[in-house]
Design an enzyme around this catalytic site. Structure first.
Site, PDB file in Angstrom:
ATOM      1  N   ASP A 223       0.828  -1.195   0.000  1.00  0.00           N
ATOM      2  CA  ASP A 223       0.000   0.000   0.000  1.00  0.00           C
ATOM      3  C   ASP A 223       0.869   1.255   0.000  1.00  0.00           C
ATOM      4  O   ASP A 223       1.888   1.326   0.701  1.00  0.00           O
ATOM      5  CB  ASP A 223      -0.885  -0.021   1.254  1.00  0.00           C
ATOM      6  N   GLU A 274      14.944 -15.128   0.042  1.00  0.00           N
ATOM      7  CA  GLU A 274      15.312 -16.178   0.991  1.00  0.00           C
ATOM      8  C   GLU A 274      14.354 -17.365   0.920  1.00  0.00           C
ATOM      9  O   GLU A 274      14.648 -18.444   1.441  1.00  0.00           O
ATOM     10  CB  GLU A 274      15.286 -15.619   2.426  1.00  0.00           C
TER      11      GLU A 274
END
Length: 560
Positions: A223, A274
């Site tokens: 956002d 990751e």
């Protein structure tokens, strides 16, 4: 009518997309409080999402983006987060989230979590600690606290205005009752902005990202992705009144699009890397040009950015061709897909917006006293045609819940029912976004049209919903729902998301036409019918007969 010649121009897209799912995905936005309510409180919940996953699988979407469901006082419908790592009781529990995610993954549907990093709720523990702490403290350094100007600091630090109307600063009251410092909130007073120059803030959001990634989330819609960093010194700024409220100004805006945001998203990119499974970041970045927006999706930053310029383009063939051409130049140039979107929870639904008889008041919404009321039958016809163009374009597309039913904006909401902060902060001068957030209809004869078992609905639903409910459209081959299912099935079967677009010229100034992966797409945006070329009609957004394409109609053709 004679059969026109098809003149194929040079390709507008030069690169073949990679294999990551987000490059071609059709992503369905769920606004949880308006999707499906299972406990009868009139507010949708995560269990309601789970209950309708088979419907979404049948529709043919690849992923779901969930608007905020984290713990919140709900001053701005969840975009005021008080705990980023918990589910608000309105929507259920973390166990409900886990069950929904597992059920989605079992159906091959990915889950994208909405993340709100520009600001928190004023009920967040950090902000409560800041209010209790002294100026210059560690607690206050997490937010944008500043001394006021003028006599006794009684004026705000600068002249910035809130996106929701009114000043962007609110003055605090010290524990001894005296007026204190001011804090920045680019949105509502209840949404204080974080200070992203603070490493503690950055580390906290790394933790938040990993929390949801560890639970299996496939990515994040971010956002106000262009608003986290503010220009040093916080200089005064008066926005262009015609540029829109969320960053459409060509000028350098001290609180939108600052260079420092790119460092943040490079860091987040590394966090997502990751994890296995091509996790994705999508930017809600309202910027003045596609070229500027494309900077958010360079290879080491975010993966997608909403194409708001496409969303805001008028129903005009030349304008749409220009924005599609530029999108397919700018985004692939940095290794990213273009995205396409026509509706979301912040804008007037395109089944109404495309038929407004006055300029679209972006950010203000429309209501019963707005000028240029939409013409419903024109709006639905254009919406179907526009979606039929969008879903034939290379890249990734976003759908907003209910558009597959042809839902229009709800214009005649009673004043006392409105809940958008914009309505209150502007004292009713701007209607806000409630009209696109009304709970959607599932069953014509059920309480609340199937949204809620007890007939409750947090915003009132219009009687029109009975004619647009999903069960009414389910088995009708000419329904908008059937059109969306057909579009998505053909898009997937023909790999249009990973295809290449080439424009077709010489069909007239009011015709938008192109080819993609063997499909010829012709959209008539004019008022008069145009000739239908030879070929097998795969699908059309409206009736096609007598060898012509009517006004506001899109056809997909396959050359025989």
């Amino acid at each position: 009518m004679s059969t026109p010649e098809l003149t194929v121009a040079a390709p507008a897209q030069d690169e073949t997309p990679g294999s990551e799912w987000w490059r071609t995905a059709v992503i369905y936005q769920i606004y949880p409080r308006s999707f499906a309510d299972t406990n009868g409180d009139g507010i949708g919940d995560l269990a309601g999402v789970t209950a309708h996953l088979d419907d979404l699988q049948e529709l043919g979407v690849d992923a779901i983006w969930l608007s905020p469901f984290q713990r919140s006082p709900q001053k701005d419908a969840g975009y005021d987060v008080s705990d980023y790592c918990d589910v608000d009781p309105l929507f259920g529990t973390l166990a409900d989230f886990d069950a929904m995610l597992a059920a989605s993954h079992a159906r091959g549907i990915r889950i994208i979590v909405d993340l709100v990093p520009n600001h928190s709720s004023d009920q967040h523990v950090w902000f409560q600690e800041a209010l209790a702490a002294a100026p210059g403290s560690r607690e206050r350094a997490r937010y944008m606290f500043r001394d006021g100007t003028g006599i006794d600091g009684d004026l705000p630090p600068n002249n910035w205005e809130s996106v929701f109307g009114g000043p962007a600063w609110t003055r605090t009251t010290d524990p001894d009752g005296r007026p204190g410092q001011w804090y920045l909130h680019l949105f509502d007073t209840s949404q204080p902005d974080f200070d992203w120059s603070n490493e503690e803030v950055r580390e906290e959001f790394r933790r938040v990202l990993r929390f949801w990634l560890d639970r299996g989330a496939d990515g994040f819609r971010v956002d106000v992705a262009h608003g986290l960093v503010k220009e040093a010194g916080l200089p005064d700024y008066t926005p262009d009144p015609d540029a829109g409220s969320m960053g459409g100004d060509e000028a350098s805006v001290p609180y939108w699009g600052q260079p420092g945001v790119h460092e943040i998203y490079r860091d987040w990119h590394e966090v997502l890397a990751e994890y296995d499974g091509d996790r994705a970041l999508c930017a809600e970045a309202w910027l003045p040009t596609i070229a500027k927006t494309s900077l958010w999706v360079r290879p080491d930053e975010m993966h997608q950015a909403f194409n708001f310029e496409y969303l805001e383009t008028d129903w005009d063939a030349a304008a749409l061709r220009a924005v599609v051409t530029e999108s397919l130049r700018a985004y692939p140039a940095v290794g990213a897909p273009s995205t396409w979107v026509l509706s979301n929870h912040d804008v007037v639904r395109h089944a109404s917006r495309l038929a407004l008889t006055a300029e679209n008041p972006q950010g203000s919404g429309i209501g019963p006293k707005s000028e240029g009321q939409p013409i419903p039958e024109v709006g639905l016809r254009r919406a179907r045609a526009a979606t039929s163009v969008m879903l034939a374009l290379p890249g990734s597309a976003y759908l907003y819940q209910g558009e597959e039913l042809g839902l229009p904006e709800v214009i005649d909401l009673p004043d006392e029912a409105r809940q958008d902060p914009t309505w209150f902060r502007t004292k009713g001068e701007r209607y806000g976004r409630d009209g696109c957030r009304v709970p959607i209809p599932w069953a014509a004869e059920a309480p609340a049209y199937g949204f809620s078992p007890d007939g409750e609905s947090w915003l009132p639903q219009p009687a029109e919903w009975a004619t647009l409910a999903r069960d009414v459209q389910q088995d009708r081959p000419d329904s908008t729902l059937s059109l969306y299912r057909d579009l998505l099935a053909e898009r997937r079967a023909r790999s249009l998301g990973s295809g290449k677009l080439a424009w077709i010229d010489d069909l007239g100034p009011e015709v938008l036409a192109f080819t993609n992966s063997g499909v010829t797409v012709i959209a008539n945006l004019g008022e008069a019918a145009v000739p239908l070329p030879e070929g097998r009609v795969i699908l059309s957004s409206g009736p096609v007969d007598a060898g012509s394409i009517p006004a506001d109609t899109t056809v997909w053709l396959e050359q025989s």
